[in-house]
Design a protein around this motif. Structure first.
Motif, PDB file in Angstrom:
ATOM      1  N   ASN A 292       0.832  -1.201   0.000  1.00 45.45           N
ATOM      2  CA  ASN A 292       0.000   0.000   0.000  1.00 45.45           C
ATOM      3  C   ASN A 292       0.872   1.258   0.000  1.00 45.45           C
ATOM      4  N   HIS A 293       1.953   1.227   0.779  1.00 46.97           N
ATOM      5  CA  HIS A 293       2.862   2.378   0.838  1.00 46.97           C
ATOM      6  C   HIS A 293       3.509   2.626  -0.527  1.00 46.97           C
ATOM      7  N   ALA A 294       3.977   1.543  -1.165  1.00 42.39           N
ATOM      8  CA  ALA A 294       4.610   1.677  -2.479  1.00 42.39           C
ATOM      9  C   ALA A 294       3.609   2.192  -3.501  1.00 42.39           C
ATOM     10  N   HIS A 295       2.369   1.697  -3.420  1.00 39.81           N
ATOM     11  CA  HIS A 295       1.327   2.151  -4.345  1.00 39.81           C
ATOM     12  C   HIS A 295       1.047   3.637  -4.162  1.00 39.81           C
ATOM     13  N   GLN A 296       0.972   4.091  -2.912  1.00 39.35           N
ATOM     14  CA  GLN A 296       0.733   5.503  -2.640  1.00 39.35           C
ATOM     15  C   GLN A 296       1.876   6.365  -3.153  1.00 39.35           C
ATOM     16  N   GLN A 297       3.094   5.861  -3.016  1.00 41.72           N
ATOM     17  CA  GLN A 297       4.249   6.611  -3.518  1.00 41.72           C
ATOM     18  C   GLN A 297       4.195   6.742  -5.031  1.00 41.72           C
ATOM     19  N   ARG A 298       3.829   5.656  -5.707  1.00 39.97           N
ATOM     20  CA  ARG A 298       3.726   5.713  -7.170  1.00 39.97           C
ATOM     21  C   ARG A 298       2.660   6.712  -7.610  1.00 39.97           C
ATOM     22  N   LEU A 299       1.536   6.715  -6.892  1.00 40.04           N
ATOM     23  CA  LEU A 299       0.480   7.669  -7.212  1.00 40.04           C
ATOM     24  C   LEU A 299       0.955   9.102  -7.007  1.00 40.04           C
ATOM     25  N   GLN A 300       1.698   9.322  -5.934  1.00 38.45           N
ATOM     26  CA  GLN A 300       2.191  10.664  -5.640  1.00 38.45           C
ATOM     27  C   GLN A 300       3.174  11.136  -6.702  1.00 38.45           C
ATOM     28  N   VAL A 301       4.087  10.243  -7.105  1.00 36.53           N
ATOM     29  CA  VAL A 301       5.064  10.600  -8.138  1.00 36.53           C
ATOM     30  C   VAL A 301       4.363  10.890  -9.460  1.00 36.53           C
ATOM     31  N   ALA A 302       3.373  10.055  -9.804  1.00 35.26           N
ATOM     32  CA  ALA A 302       2.627  10.269 -11.046  1.00 35.26           C
ATOM     33  C   ALA A 302       1.910  11.612 -11.020  1.00 35.26           C
ATOM     34  N   GLU A 303       1.367  11.983  -9.864  1.00 39.53           N
ATOM     35  CA  GLU A 303       0.680  13.266  -9.716  1.00 39.53           C
ATOM     36  C   GLU A 303       1.658  14.427  -9.872  1.00 39.53           C
ATOM     37  N   GLU A 304       2.840  14.291  -9.301  1.00 35.06           N
ATOM     38  CA  GLU A 304       3.864  15.337  -9.425  1.00 35.06           C
ATOM     39  C   GLU A 304       4.319  15.476 -10.875  1.00 35.06           C
ATOM     40  N   PHE A 305       4.473  14.334 -11.545  1.00 32.23           N
ATOM     41  CA  PHE A 305       4.891  14.360 -12.947  1.00 32.23           C
ATOM     42  C   PHE A 305       3.821  15.017 -13.803  1.00 32.23           C
ATOM     43  N   ARG A 306       2.549  14.727 -13.512  1.00 32.91           N
ATOM     44  CA  ARG A 306       1.455  15.363 -14.252  1.00 32.91           C
ATOM     45  C   ARG A 306       1.484  16.875 -14.037  1.00 32.91           C
ATOM     46  N   GLY A 307       1.850  17.303 -12.840  1.00 26.81           N
ATOM     47  CA  GLY A 307       1.963  18.730 -12.569  1.00 26.81           C
ATOM     48  C   GLY A 307       3.047  19.375 -13.410  1.00 26.81           C
ATOM     49  N   VAL A 308       4.150  18.649 -13.612  1.00 28.98           N
ATOM     50  CA  VAL A 308       5.226  19.152 -14.472  1.00 28.98           C
ATOM     51  C   VAL A 308       4.717  19.314 -15.903  1.00 28.98           C
ATOM     52  N   GLN A 309       3.996  18.300 -16.388  1.00 28.37           N
ATOM     53  CA  GLN A 309       3.454  18.360 -17.751  1.00 28.37           C
ATOM     54  C   GLN A 309       2.493  19.533 -17.918  1.00 28.37           C
TER      55      GLN A 309
END
Length: 210
Positions: A46-63
């Motif tokens: 669950n922790h790893a999944h949350q981290q992946r979601l957070q990174v994906a959200e940050e990357f989307r913010g960059v885009q």
């Protein structure tokens, strides 16, 4: 064995209870350990999944920052990306946007800061950085950057750098090596053959017929 020798139900029950008393601690400990391992594994997933979601959200913010033309904001958000692959991909996108905006030097600085440990991404970063260095008049640095090049695109870029330095023979070797890796139907093959001809070379017979 006589029937009288067989343990009655009471004796059997007592033996089972004695065994449980003697082994209860081990049984409970094993059960607790098993449940702890299962719980810990689920927590980690669950922790790893949350981290992946957070990174994906940050990357989307960059885009989104790039699309809105807010390159400073996008660069700032990209700096917070902890995931190595996402950080490298964000840097590539930011550098492209900086080139499109006419800020080549900023794009060079962005690509210099990429620390990808993924060979495929690292090759793309080096190739794009080398092309910008050639455009900036630093072809010698581009050659050094691609000293270990072994893919067609990077070999072609190194050939361009050597051509810019007036090293026709070395450029010819790079172009020929790049051609040997390309299929006859590859879209970039025709341009590469023209470059090879410009430095006095021509495709080998096996290359022309491949």
């Amino acid at each position: 064995m006589a029937l009288d020798d067989l343990p009655d139900e009471h004796e059997q029950s007592e033996k089972v209870l004695d065994w449980l008393r003697n082994n209860a601690f081990g049984l409970i400990g094993g059960l607790v350990l098993g449940l702890s391992i299962i719980g810990g594994w689920k927590w980690w997933q669950n922790h790893a999944h949350q981290q992946r979601l957070q990174v994906a959200e940050e990357f989307r913010g960059v885009q989104e920052g790039i699309e809105a033309g807010e390159l400073e904001q996008a660069t700032s958000r990209a700096a917070g990306l902890k995931n190595n692959v996402y950080a490298a991909l964000a840097a590539l996108d930011i550098a492209k946007a900086q080139v499109d905006a006419g800020d080549r030097d900023a794009a060079i600085a962005t690509l210099r800061g990429v620390g990808s440990r993924e060979p495929a991404i690292d090759a793309v970063v080096r190739q794009r950085l080398a092309r910008l260095l050639i455009d900036a008049g630093n072809a010698d640095e581009a050659v050094a950057l691609l000293s270990a090049a072994d893919d067609a695109a990077s070999l072609e870029t190194r050939g361009d750098a050597r051509f810019a330095l007036g090293e026709g023979d070395a450029a010819r070797d790079d172009y020929s090596a790049a051609l040997r890796q390309l299929d006859v139907a590859a879209p970039q093959r025709q341009l590469l053959e023209l470059k090879l001809a410009e430095v006095g070379g021509q495709p080998e017979a096996s290359e022309a017929q491949s």
